[in-house]
Design a protein around this motif. Structure first.
Motif, PDB file in Angstrom:
ATOM      1  N   GLY A   1       0.918  -1.132  -0.139  1.00 53.08           N
ATOM      2  CA  GLY A   1      -0.168  -0.106  -0.016  1.00 53.08           C
ATOM      3  C   GLY A   1       0.846   1.270  -0.143  1.00 53.08           C
ATOM      4  N   GLU A   2       0.177   2.339  -0.566  1.00 51.27           N
ATOM      5  CA  GLU A   2       0.996   3.600  -0.721  1.00 51.27           C
ATOM      6  C   GLU A   2       1.328   4.106   0.684  1.00 51.27           C
ATOM      7  N   GLU A   3       0.501   4.055   1.367  1.00 53.33           N
ATOM      8  CA  GLU A   3       0.504   4.444   3.016  1.00 53.33           C
ATOM      9  C   GLU A   3       1.756   3.920   3.574  1.00 53.33           C
ATOM     10  N   ALA A   4       2.129   2.575   3.434  1.00 51.98           N
ATOM     11  CA  ALA A   4       2.914   1.808   4.099  1.00 51.98           C
ATOM     12  C   ALA A   4       4.222   2.070   3.560  1.00 51.98           C
ATOM     13  N   LEU A   5       4.304   2.459   2.194  1.00 56.46           N
ATOM     14  CA  LEU A   5       5.599   3.014   1.680  1.00 56.46           C
ATOM     15  C   LEU A   5       6.154   4.246   2.117  1.00 56.46           C
ATOM     16  N   ASP A   6       5.269   5.158   2.414  1.00 56.18           N
ATOM     17  CA  ASP A   6       5.496   6.573   3.020  1.00 56.18           C
ATOM     18  C   ASP A   6       5.666   6.501   4.523  1.00 56.18           C
ATOM     19  N   LYS A   7       4.799   5.840   5.098  1.00 57.30           N
ATOM     20  CA  LYS A   7       4.659   6.023   6.601  1.00 57.30           C
ATOM     21  C   LYS A   7       5.197   4.680   7.236  1.00 57.30           C
ATOM     22  N   GLY A   8       5.169   3.752   6.779  1.00 58.15           N
ATOM     23  CA  GLY A   8       5.552   2.300   7.180  1.00 58.15           C
ATOM     24  C   GLY A   8       4.463   1.394   7.412  1.00 58.15           C
ATOM     25  N   ALA A   9       4.850   0.073   7.818  1.00 57.19           N
ATOM     26  CA  ALA A   9       3.645  -0.958   7.924  1.00 57.19           C
ATOM     27  C   ALA A   9       3.517  -1.320   9.294  1.00 57.19           C
ATOM     28  N   LYS A  10       2.512  -2.088   9.563  1.00 56.25           N
ATOM     29  CA  LYS A  10       2.437  -2.579  10.891  1.00 56.25           C
ATOM     30  C   LYS A  10       2.669  -4.261  11.007  1.00 56.25           C
TER      31      LYS A  10
ATOM     32  N   ALA B   1       7.419  -6.031  -2.988  1.00 60.06           N
ATOM     33  CA  ALA B   1       7.005  -4.905  -1.740  1.00 60.06           C
ATOM     34  C   ALA B   1       8.217  -3.650  -1.870  1.00 60.06           C
ATOM     35  N   GLU B   2       9.175  -3.796  -2.489  1.00 60.63           N
ATOM     36  CA  GLU B   2      10.229  -2.739  -2.628  1.00 60.63           C
ATOM     37  C   GLU B   2      10.834  -2.567  -1.453  1.00 60.63           C
ATOM     38  N   VAL B   3      11.215  -1.397  -0.854  1.00 60.31           N
ATOM     39  CA  VAL B   3      11.651  -1.053   0.399  1.00 60.31           C
ATOM     40  C   VAL B   3      10.505  -0.359   1.224  1.00 60.31           C
ATOM     41  N   VAL B   4      10.133  -0.995   2.438  1.00 58.62           N
ATOM     42  CA  VAL B   4       8.946  -0.298   3.355  1.00 58.62           C
ATOM     43  C   VAL B   4       9.474  -0.628   4.733  1.00 58.62           C
ATOM     44  N   ALA B   5       9.362   0.543   5.464  1.00 65.20           N
ATOM     45  CA  ALA B   5       9.704   0.623   6.763  1.00 65.20           C
ATOM     46  C   ALA B   5       8.601  -0.353   7.580  1.00 65.20           C
ATOM     47  N   LEU B   6       8.998  -0.808   8.879  1.00 63.88           N
ATOM     48  CA  LEU B   6       8.020  -1.120   9.717  1.00 63.88           C
ATOM     49  C   LEU B   6       7.730  -0.295  10.744  1.00 63.88           C
TER      50      LEU B   6
ATOM     51  N   GLN C   1      15.667   3.687   0.802  1.00 62.39           N
ATOM     52  CA  GLN C   1      14.403   3.435  -0.123  1.00 62.39           C
ATOM     53  C   GLN C   1      14.381   4.533  -1.337  1.00 62.39           C
ATOM     54  N   GLN C   2      15.053   5.663  -1.091  1.00 60.81           N
ATOM     55  CA  GLN C   2      15.302   6.803  -2.278  1.00 60.81           C
ATOM     56  C   GLN C   2      16.428   5.979  -3.286  1.00 60.81           C
ATOM     57  N   SER C   3      17.183   5.568  -2.533  1.00 58.92           N
ATOM     58  CA  SER C   3      18.494   5.252  -3.417  1.00 58.92           C
ATOM     59  C   SER C   3      17.965   3.963  -4.150  1.00 58.92           C
ATOM     60  N   PHE C   4      17.055   3.024  -3.563  1.00 56.54           N
ATOM     61  CA  PHE C   4      16.623   1.942  -4.319  1.00 56.54           C
ATOM     62  C   PHE C   4      15.772   2.677  -5.714  1.00 56.54           C
ATOM     63  N   PHE C   5      14.914   3.334  -5.161  1.00 53.53           N
ATOM     64  CA  PHE C   5      13.861   3.762  -6.451  1.00 53.53           C
ATOM     65  C   PHE C   5      14.830   4.585  -7.590  1.00 53.53           C
ATOM     66  N   GLU C   6      15.736   5.313  -7.009  1.00 56.84           N
ATOM     67  CA  GLU C   6      16.529   6.168  -7.944  1.00 56.84           C
ATOM     68  C   GLU C   6      17.036   5.090  -8.982  1.00 56.84           C
ATOM     69  N   THR C   7      17.757   4.004  -8.388  1.00 56.55           N
ATOM     70  CA  THR C   7      18.396   3.001  -9.332  1.00 56.55           C
ATOM     71  C   THR C   7      17.488   2.187 -10.098  1.00 56.55           C
TER      72      THR C   7
END
Ligand code: PPE
Length: 312
Positions: A129-138, A256-261, A282-288
């Motif tokens: 989910g977009e929110e998890a990508l931005d704020k992290g998941a539970k 999932a790409e790179v997502v914070a918990l 996460q930024q470095s992964f998406f830039e690549t």
């Protein structure tokens, strides 16, 4: 998950004709192996992330499962993946190659079945989910134990292995969490149901050793990108209380790409949002992946649409 074409045993067939027989041993026994790969819309057009490494792992999975009659080479599979993306005219997509048993007879012997290969592609947005990508998941630590290598083999993406993931994920989602963290048979943190896991403590990055986990290609990419950025990355056994104490925890995988918990077992991790190290990675992964990072040329393989008019 729709597309115009799915590649099956060398042919592009229409989506609705891409079927298997009800007596396929894969359906009955989970006898198959698969890959998950992403094609990104980059500044220079569609490009597949670490294609050669994913196809190598697919062939390793075939070998680990013990299929003896696998009919395709690495180069043929890479070519077929390009062909499938071109046929569907996607600018970005998820790619799912599957090696399966097309035909019976049923029986618990790999050597009596005939091996087949399919390649499906579809547009798959953010996995958690977009929110998890931005704020992290539970997440919650699962009561299901991750597979032991002597029960089935965790280095191979064997379809049947995923029952273990499905059991853990379903309970986690039904209980209001986004993901389940799985412990290995000794009780140390292994990985999530479809992602590898990292933690950050005092500026250093830690991740479980490879013995009990899938050797994720995103995991490898994150380790390399973190080292490029000057971080120390330590592979060592991790306990669940080390997760609770961490400054940051994040997971990564192709889907999932790179997502914070941001929360684990009702405990907030760090400040309860995406921490600065995770954000950087996460930024470095998406830039690549999107073609503007220093490793983009090394890890991206461009899909050429110039050849599309020839085949189809
Ligand atoms: N562990 C597991 C168990 C796993 O399935 C994946 C990928 C990873 C780690 C990360 O590996 P990699 O993609 O090479 O970085 N999971 C795939 C399937 C997800 C699904 O739900 O289906 C994926 O991400 O494509």
């Amino acid at each position: 998950m729709k597309s115009d074409y799915i590649w099956i045993n060398g042919e592009l067939v229409s989506y609705k004709d891409a079927n298997v027989h009800i007596l396929s041993p894969t359906l009955h026994y989970g006898l198959g192996v698969f890959e998950g790969i992403r094609c990104y819309d980059t500044v220079k057009g569609p490009a597949i992330f670490r294609l050669k490494d994913h196809v190598k792992r697919l062939i390793d999975s075939v070998h680990i499962l013990g299929i003896l009659d696998f009919p395709y080479t690495h180069a043929e599979l890479c070519g077929a993946i390009h062909e499938t993306i071109r046929a569907n005219r996607f600018s970005s997509c998820y790619i799912r190659p599957l090696v399966y048993m097309a035909d019976g007879p049923l029986g618990l012997n790999l050597d009596t079945s005939q091996t087949a290969v399919s390649i499906a592609t579809w547009e798959w947005g953010t996995f958690l989910g977009e929110e998890a990508l931005d704020k992290g998941a539970k997440a919650i630590v699962s009561s299901f134990t991750r597979l032991h290598p002597n029960v089935t083999m965790t280095k191979a993406k064997i379809t049947g292995n995923y029952v273990n993931s499905v059991l853990a994920k379903t309970i986690a989602v039904r209980s209001g969490f986004d993901e389940a963290i799985m412990l290995d048979t000794e009780g140390y943190v292994a990985e999530c149901t479809g992602e590898n896991l990292f933690l950050v403590r005092n500026g250093k990055i830690y991740t479980p050793p490879r013995a009990a986990i899938l050797e994720g290609i995103t995991r490898d990419s994150v380790i390399k990108l973190a080292k490029d950025l000057g971080f120390e990355v330590i592979e060592e056994q991790i306990t669940r209380d080390q997760l609770y104490m961490a400054d940051e925890v994040f997971v990564c995988g192709t889907a999932a790409e790179v997502v914070a918990l941001r929360e684990i077992d009702y405990r907030s991790i760090g400040l309860g949002n995406m921490g600065p190290v995770t954000k950087k990675l996460q930024q470095s992964f998406f830039e690549t992946a999107q073609g503007t990072g220093p490793r983009s040329d090394e890890w991206l393989e461009h899909v050429s649409y110039a050849e599309a008019s020839i085949g189809i």
